[in-house]
Enzyme design. Sequence first.
Site, PDB file in Angstrom:
ATOM      1  N   GLY C 148       0.824  -1.200   0.000  1.00 41.40           N
ATOM      2  CA  GLY C 148       0.000   0.000   0.000  1.00 41.40           C
ATOM      3  C   GLY C 148       0.858   1.249   0.000  1.00 41.40           C
ATOM      4  O   GLY C 148       2.067   1.200   0.254  1.00 41.40           O
ATOM      5  N   CYS C 149       0.203   2.378  -0.262  1.00 36.58           N
ATOM      6  CA  CYS C 149       0.959   3.627  -0.380  1.00 36.58           C
ATOM      7  C   CYS C 149       1.495   4.083   0.967  1.00 36.58           C
ATOM      8  O   CYS C 149       2.695   4.356   1.105  1.00 36.58           O
ATOM      9  CB  CYS C 149       0.100   4.703  -1.035  1.00 36.58           C
ATOM     10  N   TYR C 150       0.633   4.163   1.972  1.00 37.11           N
ATOM     11  CA  TYR C 150       1.130   4.536   3.302  1.00 37.11           C
ATOM     12  C   TYR C 150       2.185   3.540   3.803  1.00 37.11           C
ATOM     13  O   TYR C 150       3.239   3.948   4.301  1.00 37.11           O
ATOM     14  CB  TYR C 150      -0.016   4.597   4.316  1.00 37.11           C
ATOM     15  N   THR C 152       4.360   1.790   2.320  1.00 39.64           N
ATOM     16  CA  THR C 152       5.672   1.962   1.703  1.00 39.64           C
ATOM     17  C   THR C 152       6.441   3.093   2.372  1.00 39.64           C
ATOM     18  O   THR C 152       7.580   2.933   2.801  1.00 39.64           O
ATOM     19  CB  THR C 152       5.514   2.239   0.191  1.00 39.64           C
TER      20      THR C 152
END
Lengths: 342, 342, 342, 342
Positions: C148-150, C152
């Site tokens: 996921g973006c967060y 990472t």
Amino acid sequence: MLKVGIVGGTGYTGVELLRILSQHPEVSIHAITSRNEAGLPVADLFPSLRGRVLLAFSDPATASLDKCDVVFFATPNGIAMHQARSLLEGGVRIIDLAADFRIKDIAVWEKWYGMTHACPDLVAEAVYGLPEINREKIKHARLIANPGCYPTAVQLGFFPLIEAGIVDLDHLVADAKSGVSGAGRKAEVHTLFSEATDNFKAYGVPGHRHLPEIRQGLSQVAGKPIGLTFVPHLTPMIRGIHATLYAQLTAGADLQALYETRYADEPFVDVLPPGAHPETRSVRGSNLCRIAIHRPQGGDTAVILSVTDNLVKGAAGQAVQNMNLMFGLPETLAIDQVPLLP
Amino acid sequence: MLKVGIVGGTGYTGVELLRILSQHPEVSIHAITSRNEAGLPVADLFPSLRGRVLLAFSDPATASLDKCDVVFFATPNGIAMHQARSLLEGGVRIIDLAADFRIKDIAVWEKWYGMTHACPDLVAEAVYGLPEINREKIKHARLIANPGCYPTAVQLGFFPLIEAGIVDLDHLVADAKSGVSGAGRKAEVHTLFSEATDNFKAYGVPGHRHLPEIRQGLSQVAGKPIGLTFVPHLTPMIRGIHATLYAQLTAGADLQALYETRYADEPFVDVLPPGAHPETRSVRGSNLCRIAIHRPQGGDTAVILSVTDNLVKGAAGQAVQNMNLMFGLPETLAIDQVPLLP
Amino acid sequence: MLKVGIVGGTGYTGVELLRILSQHPEVSIHAITSRNEAGLPVADLFPSLRGRVLLAFSDPATASLDKCDVVFFATPNGIAMHQARSLLEGGVRIIDLAADFRIKDIAVWEKWYGMTHACPDLVAEAVYGLPEINREKIKHARLIANPGCYPTAVQLGFFPLIEAGIVDLDHLVADAKSGVSGAGRKAEVHTLFSEATDNFKAYGVPGHRHLPEIRQGLSQVAGKPIGLTFVPHLTPMIRGIHATLYAQLTAGADLQALYETRYADEPFVDVLPPGAHPETRSVRGSNLCRIAIHRPQGGDTAVILSVTDNLVKGAAGQAVQNMNLMFGLPETLAIDQVPLLP
Amino acid sequence: MLKVGIVGGTGYTGVELLRILSQHPEVSIHAITSRNEAGLPVADLFPSLRGRVLLAFSDPATASLDKCDVVFFATPNGIAMHQARSLLEGGVRIIDLAADFRIKDIAVWEKWYGMTHACPDLVAEAVYGLPEINREKIKHARLIANPGCYPTAVQLGFFPLIEAGIVDLDHLVADAKSGVSGAGRKAEVHTLFSEATDNFKAYGVPGHRHLPEIRQGLSQVAGKPIGLTFVPHLTPMIRGIHATLYAQLTAGADLQALYETRYADEPFVDVLPPGAHPETRSVRGSNLCRIAIHRPQGGDTAVILSVTDNLVKGAAGQAVQNMNLMFGLPETLAIDQVPLLP
């Protein structure tokens, strides 16, 4: 105290009406209806109103709007025309912020709005609620067609030129830019933040519903049909309309004096000094229309710049201005706030 | 009518004071000074004030501020401390929106602000103008140190926890986000539109001037020095502060009830219902601080969310709240406008 | 040339994959599927791809994805888990940009995602696609769970501290801010321009789906369960994540050297010099994660700032990085573009 | 490999040149000069270039630009004209991104730019670097006057109409909207974030320096002086120009076919299908100009919509396109990146 009802209070026009009316000293808000949100406290939808609007949305069926002195329709097009007659017959006055009563030519309305009109006779009665051109009629009206956002900025910008009879009426150009709130609070992809920010585009160039409305207003003043090219654009800001108007001059005139004289007594039209460039933020949150007049390089093209807050002078503020006029209140009551800048 | 003067009216704090004071029914604006802009009509600099503020900026030398009842300093740091004594001696009360009188420990102030203080005795006299903690003192003060924007949002968020004595005072964390107007109206590259929009960054992590101010306020309430990590961030919006506060709980408590009780009588602190997430736009243009309390997954970390408009409750609005208190006016006069949303 | 398929190409992750893959010299795009948009030229939906992606969306039923070397799932959660097995059995490798294979503990996944998992055995096999921790496994994986973006940005920020064993593992705090594109291209009111711009808010404080993913990753490195408070916020920009991380130090260390050593050979992790504040725009459109390390006032709290572009290193770029690794291509191929600034 | 120098690399045109040139396979950047920033690593000023541009700014005096094959001037107006001759005499070719060589009529240039021109003979030699009209001349030019941002979008939009001889040449209207990066990276109040965001305004209506440049270009194509009203506006986005062009048709024509034929072989001009509305973001970060043609309600007014990225096709990208042509490289080399959307 005026008893006020609002039909359809869940959009941006609705919340703006509530912001203004909740601070209006002569108004008591009787009901705000919403079929979908009935029962929900208004402040749960609009946190800015916490502590200021204590009502919940009510079901239209049980809202007893007939007990109001005036009802605002902040609904989609095609709703008010079905409810107006019974309210009017009950003695309630109506201000419709949608387009149902704006266009006098029913065939034109039906073509642009894609519906059969439910009450053509009321269209004939309705007064177009632009105080700068219709103030006296508004005072005595039962039913107000509140102007569209673009039409307000564009007409106020063109009126003095057309009234003076000094421009080519066949080739008027209105290049208008609107903030995104003009598209409403509906969930749609093209007005998502990630689509609309850091972006600029025209839309509706082949034809926008505000074109016949503007054309009607300008033609009435001109005394004959005018020719207008109207191009709306979406600009990444919340509020504000900037209309850049072009007209070919057919006679000489002191344009600055013309505008200053025309709007000298208007509380909400501010003619800027020569050379000025009005900014939309200079009217943010206010009912003002600021106008500047240019004639680049002394040529034969007049360039008029006209800015408004689309949700105030272009919608809710003008509606309250109309209400104030209809009920003999001071015209500027509750809509004389200083714009919010920055 | 109070006679009011403003020193340094060309920044965002200045125009916001003018917006509020020009709508204040008990105020007459006597003078707005600016060394650089003396002679320029205020409305030429701030078009939002056209027709509302008719004054021009006046030269500080000739503004006869000594005839005012109260003078606001909306100046950079280090100006008010040089002018306060003579005004006070002439019977003028002062509200300083800069930092000159905020820090009681002169050595700390001089270290963080890089100047020698001109009047330490007046610092001792000055009242820190946060009504929620100092209301009675403010009423009788001659000299108010108006709090900084971050300190207002952070302290209001932490007070109940610290007063209740239920958190680890050595490891408080304040992760704060500010709109760009907090950086002022100075021409600087890093706050240009093309630098600051579509961007997010922390700044001042090694140390920000609001850290000692917050530390002083929280330590006073705690009764001993507290330990705080304070990280400010720049977020691409004009107005608004969002403080996200983290504290380790050392004892059980009904946090929601704690906050509701603490702020029950405060006109400008709004404790949201459990589970809420306040938005900065819900206070845009208003003097409100809205607060929500969380305890994620029922763990031992309290998360407090606190939002304000940095130019209103974080600056000009709070200054007028202080003025209202100092002169026995209703505390909410002229600062009770409904927030502008959207 | 790799034959590549994309399932669900109508969202922001999809268009970003297309932007990158259409410029990848070793890739031929075989099919982009969409049930709703089948038949529509991709460039009609995404005008940025005119002249660059000539395909139309194809119906999933007839897209013959089994002829691909690798298929990316840019779908909502819960889709890939139903289609993965048959593709894998046909020899197609899979990179899932949704969450179906990210959480090893099936019960935890089912609780947070509210679904029954369709293929727990494949979860066991799937490799978590964060090259900085799993590079070798990724090279040989059939099935990649793209992070996921967060997760990472947060994990890359915390790894060195946790690996070094020098922080209190029970009270980690991740205060994260995301651009609005992280919420996807669905039509929803809360991500409309007029709702999300000029505004800042936290969301999901009681619990966000990325919390268990981050917790799993950090616990794995720590060798025991860690305690994390994770607060995501929505910030008015299109792209970008800024994670501000707080950890209590339990032992001394040269933090700057620690990070520089840890990431010395990483092509996409850039450790900034001491005192720096990374901006999200410094990675806009790129696969980079830039990190700065602070220890305010020399205290016992480490503050780590970590920025990424949520659509690139936080989604599509990292997916292509994984693809490059899986197929023995240079790791940076097609994802080494210079960020777009301003 | 071409040896390239950049004079004045600290503005937005400079960083954009660096972004493109650092990814150009046939270019080696020899020097970037800046009097003020000499010695500072370029990546310290532009963090997006960390790891990609390793040079520091060099002092103009010691940069040995005479060893370059080509030098770009990304300087304010009035600089290149003082340095061009000696470079040209040393065999260095020049691309000036400022206005020094754009206007052939020296008196007109001196009036609009308020300076005495230093080298009128070089103006005569200089080739106006708009490949769509001057491709062959550019290939053999020593000195290129790279077009302004507005002139590029406006001329490309008007050319086919004027070449076809089917519009009233006395009353052309160009209503143009620019992102704020067009105003450069200078610290000025009016382009601060808090001034320029959530705002829209016209500027320079009495006269803008790009007017004579556009007039020259269109008059040349028309074979006689044309009459143009040009109104630029500032819109709250970083990059992008949207030109809305109005012309009165004097003869019938298939406008769509006219444009498609005219630009059929142009790699960077994209004529959209009938009815389209190009968005500025559809060209963000790319060298493209996208154009749509309208004739509202079948009337006699043509409305042309033309969008570019002002920093790419409107500045640095076009400069590299010119360089590619001058040195016999593929015209699209390093400027064929897919636009960044969202």
